[in-house]
Structures are given as structure tokens and as C-alpha cells.
Design a protein around this motif. Structure first.
Motif, short mmCIF file in Angstrom:
data_model
loop_
_atom_site.label_atom_id
_atom_site.label_comp_id
_atom_site.label_asym_id
_atom_site.label_seq_id
_atom_site.Cartn_x
_atom_site.Cartn_y
_atom_site.Cartn_z
N PHE A 110 0.86 -1.18 0.00
CA PHE A 110 0.00 0.00 0.00
C PHE A 110 0.89 1.23 0.00
CE2 PHE A 110 -2.18 3.28 2.60
CZ PHE A 110 -3.18 3.61 1.70
N ILE A 111 0.62 2.16 -0.92
CA ILE A 111 1.36 3.41 -1.00
C ILE A 111 0.34 4.55 -0.99
CG2 ILE A 111 2.92 4.83 -2.40
CD1 ILE A 111 3.79 2.14 -3.77
N GLU A 112 0.60 5.54 -0.17
CA GLU A 112 -0.22 6.75 -0.14
C GLU A 112 0.74 7.91 -0.23
OE1 GLU A 112 -1.37 10.35 1.68
OE2 GLU A 112 -0.14 8.94 2.79
N ILE A 113 0.45 8.87 -1.12
CA ILE A 113 1.33 10.02 -1.28
C ILE A 113 0.51 11.29 -1.09
CG2 ILE A 113 2.85 11.31 -2.84
CD1 ILE A 113 3.56 8.61 -4.15
N GLN A 114 0.79 12.00 0.01
CA GLN A 114 0.22 13.32 0.32
C GLN A 114 -1.31 13.39 0.17
OE1 GLN A 114 2.27 16.22 -2.06
NE2 GLN A 114 4.17 15.96 -0.92
N ASN A 115 -1.99 12.32 0.44
CA ASN A 115 -3.45 12.25 0.30
C ASN A 115 -3.90 12.61 -1.11
OD1 ASN A 115 -5.98 11.62 1.44
ND2 ASN A 115 -6.43 13.78 1.76
N LYS A 116 -2.99 12.41 -2.09
CA LYS A 116 -3.30 12.72 -3.49
C LYS A 116 -3.54 11.46 -4.30
CE LYS A 116 -0.87 17.09 -3.62
NZ LYS A 116 0.22 17.85 -4.21
N VAL A 117 -2.79 10.41 -4.03
CA VAL A 117 -2.97 9.14 -4.75
C VAL A 117 -2.80 7.98 -3.78
CG1 VAL A 117 -2.17 10.03 -6.98
CG2 VAL A 117 -0.55 8.90 -5.45
N PHE A 118 -3.45 6.87 -4.14
CA PHE A 118 -3.40 5.65 -3.34
C PHE A 118 -3.12 4.49 -4.28
CE2 PHE A 118 -5.82 8.72 -1.08
CZ PHE A 118 -5.50 8.53 0.25
N ILE A 119 -2.21 3.62 -3.88
CA ILE A 119 -1.82 2.48 -4.71
C ILE A 119 -1.86 1.22 -3.85
CG2 ILE A 119 0.02 1.47 -6.13
CD1 ILE A 119 1.07 4.45 -6.41
N PHE A 120 -2.55 0.20 -4.36
CA PHE A 120 -2.67 -1.08 -3.67
C PHE A 120 -2.00 -2.14 -4.54
CE2 PHE A 120 -6.29 1.50 -2.50
CZ PHE A 120 -6.27 1.41 -1.11
N LEU A 121 -1.22 -3.03 -3.92
CA LEU A 121 -0.54 -4.10 -4.62
C LEU A 121 -0.96 -5.46 -4.08
CD1 LEU A 121 3.10 -2.72 -4.42
CD2 LEU A 121 1.63 -2.66 -6.42
N GLU A 122 -1.24 -6.37 -4.97
CA GLU A 122 -1.46 -7.76 -4.58
C GLU A 122 -0.56 -8.61 -5.47
OE1 GLU A 122 -2.37 -10.96 -2.56
OE2 GLU A 122 -2.94 -8.94 -1.99
N LEU A 123 0.33 -9.36 -4.84
CA LEU A 123 1.31 -10.19 -5.55
C LEU A 123 0.95 -11.66 -5.38
CD1 LEU A 123 4.52 -8.37 -4.26
CD2 LEU A 123 3.14 -7.82 -6.28
N LYS A 124 0.98 -12.38 -6.48
CA LYS A 124 0.68 -13.82 -6.47
C LYS A 124 1.85 -14.57 -7.09
CE LYS A 124 -3.39 -13.56 -4.66
NZ LYS A 124 -3.51 -13.93 -3.25
N THR A 125 2.09 -15.78 -6.61
CA THR A 125 3.15 -16.62 -7.13
C THR A 125 2.69 -17.33 -8.40
OG1 THR A 125 3.95 -17.03 -4.89
CG2 THR A 125 4.71 -18.53 -6.60
N GLY A 126 3.49 -17.21 -9.46
CA GLY A 126 3.22 -17.93 -10.70
C GLY A 126 1.83 -17.67 -11.24
N ASP A 127 1.09 -18.74 -11.50
CA ASP A 127 -0.26 -18.64 -12.07
C ASP A 127 -1.36 -18.69 -11.01
OD1 ASP A 127 0.77 -18.50 -14.62
OD2 ASP A 127 0.68 -20.67 -14.94
N THR A 128 -1.00 -18.45 -9.75
CA THR A 128 -2.00 -18.48 -8.68
C THR A 128 -3.07 -17.43 -8.94
OG1 THR A 128 -0.29 -19.15 -7.11
CG2 THR A 128 -2.35 -18.30 -6.18
N ASP A 129 -4.31 -17.86 -8.89
CA ASP A 129 -5.42 -16.94 -9.11
C ASP A 129 -5.69 -16.10 -7.87
OD1 ASP A 129 -6.02 -17.73 -11.73
OD2 ASP A 129 -7.28 -19.38 -11.04
N LEU A 130 -6.17 -14.91 -8.09
CA LEU A 130 -6.62 -14.05 -7.01
C LEU A 130 -8.00 -14.54 -6.59
CD1 LEU A 130 -6.08 -11.40 -5.40
CD2 LEU A 130 -7.28 -10.21 -7.23
N PRO A 131 -8.18 -14.96 -5.34
CA PRO A 131 -9.50 -15.43 -4.92
C PRO A 131 -10.56 -14.35 -5.13
CG PRO A 131 -7.86 -15.99 -3.27
CD PRO A 131 -7.20 -15.07 -4.26
N TRP A 132 -11.74 -14.77 -5.54
CA TRP A 132 -12.82 -13.83 -5.86
C TRP A 132 -13.11 -12.88 -4.69
CZ3 TRP A 132 -17.68 -12.99 -3.81
CH2 TRP A 132 -18.48 -12.12 -4.54
N GLY A 133 -13.19 -13.41 -3.49
CA GLY A 133 -13.50 -12.59 -2.32
C GLY A 133 -12.43 -11.54 -2.06
N GLN A 134 -11.16 -11.92 -2.24
CA GLN A 134 -10.07 -10.97 -2.04
C GLN A 134 -10.12 -9.89 -3.11
OE1 GLN A 134 -6.04 -12.46 -2.41
NE2 GLN A 134 -5.28 -10.90 -1.03
#
Length: 115
Positions: free
Chosen positions: A19-43
Motif C-alpha cells: 500500500f502506497i499513499e502520497i500526500q493524500n493525493k494518490v493511493f496504490i494497492f498491490l497484490e502479488l501472487k506466485t506464478g499462475d496463482t489466481d486471485l481469490p474472488w472474495g479478495q
């Protein structure tokens, strides 16, 4: 982490890899997965709803890496799979890394001095 004691009907906690926040101007969220692992629907749903709830420009990045779970992951060089900016998902350019996408996002939002 054991979240089994924090179950609310069929909902359990999720994590955010970055998670990156810069001066309350932008917000960035990162989700990293190994290889071909799918992102679970709920997440994915939770991350999208969080990103969409923010009034400032926000970017949600889903990226992949090939590191074993016991090794450090160089998040800047993970390969972007897809990202959500605005109202829709975008497919990444082939081979695009997380750092380059974030730099473009910051430049687009007049924060080039952070790149």
C-alpha cells in the motif's frame, strides 16, 4: 497467520501485499501472487471495493512473481497481470513491471518528483 477465529458468516480477513499513499493525493494497492496463482474472488472484491471507495486517484495492481514463499520478493520487478484504474480493469503491457506502472500513474497525477 490464523484468521479462523475471525469468520463472519463466510467472510474472513484478507491481506494487502503493498500500500502506497502520497500526500493524500494518490493511493496504490498491490497484490502479488506466485506464478499462475489466481486471485481469490472474495479478495479481489474486497480490494476493488476498497479502491473504489477512495475519492482520490487510486490504482489497484495485480502482479505475479516466481519466488518461493521463503524468499524475499522484489515487488518493484514483479510482472503486472492487470490493474484497475478508473472504472475498469486494464490488461498490462507484456512484461510490464510494477515500478514502471506506478511511475506512469504518478506522472499522470502530477507527482513525477516521486518517480
Amino acid at each position: 497467520k490464523d484468521y479462523s477465529g475471525l469468520k463472519f458468516k463466510n467472510i474472513t480477513p484478507t491481506d494487502i501485499d503493498g500500500f502506497i499513499e502520497i500526500q493524500n493525493k494518490v493511493f496504490i494497492f498491490l497484490e502479488l501472487k506466485t506464478g499462475d496463482t489466481d486471485l481469490p474472488w472474495g479478495q479481489e472484491l474486497a480490494l476493488v471495493r476498497l479502491r473504489d471507495a477512495i475519492k482520490q486517484p487510486a490504482l489497484l495492481i495485480i502482479a505475479t512473481h516466481q519466488h518461493p514463499v521463503n524468499e524475499d520478493i522484489d515487488a518493484a520487478n514483479c510482472i503486472v497481470v492487470k490493474y484497475k484504474y478508473g472504472e475498469k480493469w486494464h490488461n498490462a503491457n507484456p512484461g510490464e513491471i510494477v515500478k514502471n506502472l506506478i511511475d506512469r500513474f504518478l506522472i499522470m497525477n502530477n507527482l513525477a518528483d516521486y518517480t
